[in-house]
Motif scaffolding. Structure first.
Motif, PDB file in Angstrom:
ATOM      1  N   SER A 129       0.827  -1.212   0.000  1.00 49.06           N
ATOM      2  CA  SER A 129       0.000   0.000   0.000  1.00 49.06           C
ATOM      3  C   SER A 129       0.860   1.260   0.000  1.00 49.06           C
ATOM      4  O   SER A 129       0.488   2.269  -0.619  1.00 49.06           O
ATOM      5  N   SER A 145      -3.491   2.585  -2.458  1.00 43.76           N
ATOM      6  CA  SER A 145      -3.082   3.712  -1.593  1.00 43.76           C
ATOM      7  C   SER A 145      -4.201   4.748  -1.471  1.00 43.76           C
ATOM      8  O   SER A 145      -4.311   5.434  -0.458  1.00 43.76           O
ATOM      9  N   ARG A 176       1.200   7.646   1.226  1.00 41.22           N
ATOM     10  CA  ARG A 176       0.357   6.967   0.235  1.00 41.22           C
ATOM     11  C   ARG A 176       1.024   7.018  -1.150  1.00 41.22           C
ATOM     12  O   ARG A 176       0.706   7.850  -1.976  1.00 41.22           O
ATOM     13  N   SER A 357      -1.232   8.607  -6.781  1.00 40.34           N
ATOM     14  CA  SER A 357      -2.663   8.260  -6.706  1.00 40.34           C
ATOM     15  C   SER A 357      -3.188   7.748  -8.048  1.00 40.34           C
ATOM     16  O   SER A 357      -4.359   7.402  -8.159  1.00 40.34           O
TER      17      SER A 357
END
Ligand SMILES: Cc1cc2nc3c(=O)[nH]c(=O)nc-3n(C[C@H](O)[C@H](O)[C@H](O)COP(=O)(O)OP(=O)(O)OC[C@H]3O[C@@H](n4cnc5c(N)ncnc54)[C@H](O)[C@@H]3O)c2cc1C
Length: 453
Positions: A129, A145, A176, A357
């Motif tokens: 993650s 994430s 993340r 992301s």
């Protein structure tokens, strides 16, 4: 200091303690720490810092290659921290740092929930993650994430902090996708999804049909919605007893896919691929937690070598380049060369997302082979490089850290702007560079100069 928390080179369990999941990696740290709780992690951080040692957190060692030499470093292995809590009402999981994906998917399934787990049941939830995380549901739900809602971590001062959208928001952003450079994660919270079953399976064809099948798959992925995530792949199974009989010693080009549209919604989509006449078709409605077997990953530690790349796109010439270097007649020693279809939710930046992301590139390549000896490892690595250079014209210009097993420049992992922001967070939370990640975020030049002075 608790018994057995720290293992040193003269201890009888040293060789066992320093093992990585990837058995080809010979880890030689100054010490190995085996904490059982967040308090143990705090004690290890204090112990290491008193001795001027750095700390490399490790869940399983799936990505141990990239860590490099571990002199003056405590290898902090989280394998004893295995608590899993599922909150069925809020559809969230909270897992301790050493939890494996198989532990979560089984526990979540009891509540009719699914997690954005990777292809392999024994990959660590935290390492996966922190690197982004591409699951079998990725084109519908994005990188794992983006589903992380909170991180608990022991920082360089030995303090236990929580990072989420409200508290320590910069650190939450960095964790993340930015990896393990910021502290030792002790627990992770993330969203689960109400999915009990998926329609999934594999179409097997002889490897000799590699170009034809991959070209058909390439055309096909343009026709499928985000509910379908698929992989086109060359597989050469070795003739060894723990490979199931129907595929043992044989070579294939396969299409693996997962669909959230059910059998009825998917069979029509699959028609053009089935019309190619696969030798084996395993598509069926299966419990979501059984996705852990779809990719046929090894279920225990093995010696391996491999590497990945992100491809901006894939055309006939790219497929030909892949066939020439890894297909039938290429004498490739690679066990698996896979292309994962990205796009869909993977291509969309998540609002409020972290350092990584989305994936900017339509396909992800990963090529891997067995490395039981250093000679075999060298042959595999040089073939992986051959495949990578043949596909260089389609390189998206950056790499995905979970599929990168070599040290890469931070800019190539994260892009210039994101990397600079990650360096700023690193300087704020770990100004003495205590934490060593597989894909390190380095201190900005000014902070590095101060540290060296
Ligand atoms: C067989 C196989 C299948 C895979 N399938 C997928 C897949 O489907 N999708 C995907 O995205 N990736 C996949 N991967 C890649 C995998 O996600 C990465 O190798 C990932 O780094 C593994 O995490 P880990 O914790 O298991 O490994 P580790 O090598 O233990 O960890 C990798 C890094 O994560 C960081 N880290 C781990 N734990 C902590 C912690 N507690 N605190 C701080 N930092 C920490 C460290 O920097 C560490 O070096 C696969 C790899 C293999 C070998």
């Amino acid at each position: 200091m608790k018994n057995e928390l720290i293992v040193l080179p003269h201890d009888p369990n040293w060789n066992q303690a320093r093992l990585a999941w990837n058995l080809a990696v010979d880890q030689q740290p100054a010490a190995v720490a085996l904490p059982e709780s967040a308090e143990d992690v705090q004690a290890v951080v204090r112990w290491a810092r008193q001795r001027g040692l750095r700390i490399a957190p490790q869940g399983t060692g799936h990505n141990a290659h990239a860590l490099g030499a571990l002199a003056h470093t405590v290898l902090l292995k989280t394998e004893r921290m295995r608590g899993v809590e599922i909150d069925a009402v809020s559809q969230r999981a909270r897992v301790e740092a050493g939890v494996l994906w198989g532990d979560v998917t089984d526990a979540a399934a009891e509540h009719g929930l699914a997690a954005l787990a990777g292809s392999s049941a024994d990959v660590g939830v935290v390492g996966y993650s922190l690197g982004g995380g591409i699951s079998w549901l990725a084109r519908r739900y994005g990188l794992a994430s983006n589903s992380v809602t909170a991180v608990e971590l022991v920082n360089a001062g030995g303090g236990l902090v929580r990072a989420d959208a409200e508290q320590n928001a910069d650190l939450f952003w960095a964790l993340r996708g930015g990896g393990g450079s910021f502290g030792v994660v002790t627990a992770l919270e993330f969203t689960l999804y109400p999915i009990r079953e998926v329609y999934a399976g594999i179409l097997f064809f002889p490897l000799e049909r590699g170009a034809e099948v991959l070209r058909a798959w390439r055309r096909w992925v343009d026709t499928v919605p985000d509910e379908v995530t698929s992989v086109g792949r060359f597989l050469q199974f070795p003739p060894i007893p723990n490979i199931p009989e129907p595929v043992r010693g044989k070579s294939f080009v396969v299409v693996e896919a997962t669909s959230l549209l059910g059998k009825d919604g998917t069979d029509e989509l699959l028609r053009p691929l089935r019309e190619l006449g696969p030798g084996m078709d395993t598509f069926a409605t299966i419990p979501a937690q059984e996705l852990k077997r779809l990719h046929m990953d090894p279920e225990r530690p093995v010696p391996g070598a491999g590497d990945g790349m992100v491809l901006a796109d894939l055309n006939d010439a790219a497929i030909d380049a892949l066939v020439q270097t890894a297909g039938a007649g290429s004498h490739s020693p690679l066990l698996s060369v896979e292309l994962r279809h990205a796009g869909g939710a993977l291509a969309r930046k998540a609002p409020g997302g972290g350092a990584v992301s989305s994936i900017d590139g339509n396909f992800l390549l990963f090529a891997v082979g067995m490395a039981p000896t250093s000679e075999a490892g060298a042959a595999v690595s040089s073939r992986v490089e051959l495949v990578q250079s043949a596909l260089a014209p389609w390189d998206a210009g950056h790499v995905f850290s979970n599929f990168a097993t070599k040290r890469e420049r931070g800019e190539r992992l994260f892009g210039d702007l994101t990397y600079r922001r990650l360096q700023t967070v690193k300087a704020a939370v770990d100004p003495e560079d205590v934490f060593r990640s597989n894909h390190p975020v380095r201190l900005p030049a000014a902070a590095e100069a101060r540290q060296a002075a």
